[in-house]
Design a protein around this motif. Structure first.
Motif, mmCIF file in Angstrom:
data_model
loop_
_atom_site.group_PDB
_atom_site.id
_atom_site.type_symbol
_atom_site.label_atom_id
_atom_site.label_comp_id
_atom_site.label_asym_id
_atom_site.label_seq_id
_atom_site.Cartn_x
_atom_site.Cartn_y
_atom_site.Cartn_z
ATOM 1 N N LYS A 52 0.901 -1.129 0.081
ATOM 2 C CA LYS A 52 -0.030 0.046 0.131
ATOM 3 C C LYS A 52 0.688 1.207 -0.173
ATOM 4 O O LYS A 52 1.824 1.443 0.804
ATOM 5 N N ASP A 55 1.255 3.569 2.894
ATOM 6 C CA ASP A 55 2.053 2.716 4.202
ATOM 7 C C ASP A 55 3.211 3.648 4.576
ATOM 8 O O ASP A 55 4.015 4.112 3.440
ATOM 9 N N TYR A 58 6.380 2.001 3.233
ATOM 10 C CA TYR A 58 6.320 1.737 1.758
ATOM 11 C C TYR A 58 7.769 1.713 0.926
ATOM 12 O O TYR A 58 8.156 0.381 0.547
#
Length: 328
Positions: A52, A55, A58
């Protein structure tokens, strides 16, 4: 009808099969690498899709996935390179071993043909001489000539049998030469005298220094000298000479047998001491022999901790030189 392949055809077939199999294995290895690489990329892409973007970790997770993909690529390259190296080394070894075995098989076949001829010839001559003596009343001179010729062929047969027997013992590791003090000068002189008597029409000059002694076995050293002289006479025209020399140089003793024959090509000088090997084209060769003489010479010299080599004679021919440590 069965068609026997020649040595050249067999080597060509082996070479073709070798390259086909090697190409197939390399192609399979490349395919394996590409398949694993595609699978690795697909798995990395699926993991990236599952992430995602909102996030907070990430970027860190993307970096970990890319690092994992890079490590897999490095692993595949390392394993593939190792497998490729092993395949190439193994293929080269198998190819060379197969090629060597084919050549040895051909040499053994040539040896069997040659030794059969070498055995039949003196037997046939001896039988003919004995039948002549039995069926005809000849004067004493002719009888002695036939008897002498028969003894010469018997000696030739005995030498051939000794060579074959000793070669078999060497291969089996069943022969251990004795080491006693021997008059090397007398052995060379007696062998040279025997050839002069056997070939009265040949020019065999002899130059031997008296009183040279070595440690060794008399029978083997006689075989060494006989094989060298026999080989020189075999490849030398009847009108040319075969010179035998034994001299001392420092603590070394040099035996040289120099002929005025056709000589030996540079690329063949090392191979002439190989078992069954005979220089020149086998199909065009007219000289007698089994390919054991020089092989036995090398083994005998090595067993007496000496050296043997061949060099060019001038203006033509070859010189075989044997060097031993002397006893002074």
């Amino acid at each position: 009808m069965t068609v026997r392949l020649s040595m050249r055809q067999k080597l060509t077939m082996v070479t073709i099969v070798y390259w086909v199999l090697l190409s197939y294995m390399i192609a399979a290895l490349v395919w394996w690498f590409i398949a694993l690489q595609n699978q690795n990329s697909l798995m990395a892409s699926m993991r990236l899709v599952e992430l995602k973007k909102d996030d907070p970790h990430y970027i860190e997770k993307v970096t970990l996935i890319e690092d994992a993909r890079g490590r897999k690529i490095a692993q595949y390259i390392g394993e593939g390179s190792t497998f490729l190296a092993l395949i190439i080394v193994g293929a080269v070894f198998v190819f060379r071993a197969t090629r060597r075995q084919l050549m040895l098989s051909q040499q053994q076949q040539n040896f069997m043909m040659a030794v059969t001829h070498e055995l039949k010839t003196p037997i046939a001559v001896a039988m003919l001489n004995l039948e002549t003596l039995q069926k005809r009343k000849l004067d004493i001179d002719k009888q002695q000539k036939l008897i002498g010729n028969t003894l010469q062929e018997a000696n030739r047969l005995n030498t051939l049998c000794n060579n074959i027997l000793f070669a078999a013992q060497l291969d089996a590791g069943a022969y251990k030469p004795s080491q006693v003090e021997i008059n090397w000068s007398n052995i060379v002189a007696n062998c040279a005298k025997d050839f002069i008597n056997r070939y009265p029409n040949r020019n065999i000059p002899v130059n031997i220094t008296d009183g040279l002694h070595i440690m060794g076995e008399e029978l083997l050293l006689q075989m060494l000298v006989n094989n060298l002289i026999e080989n020189a006479l075999k490849y030398t025209p009847k009108e040319a000479s075969v010179a035998i020399s034994l001299q001392a140089e420092g603590n070394k003793m040099l035996l040289q047998v120099a002929d005025e024959g056709i000589g030996i090509a540079e690329e063949e000088k090392k191979r002439v001491f190989e078992k069954f090997y005979r220089s020149g084209d086998e199909k065009l060769r007219n000289t007698k022999g089994t390919g054991l003489g020089l092989y036995l010479c090398k083994k005998i010299v090595q067993g007496h901790k000496g050296t043997i080599a061949v060099s060019n004679n001038q203006p033509k021919g070859s010189i075989f030189t044997v060097i031993f440590n002397g006893l002074f």
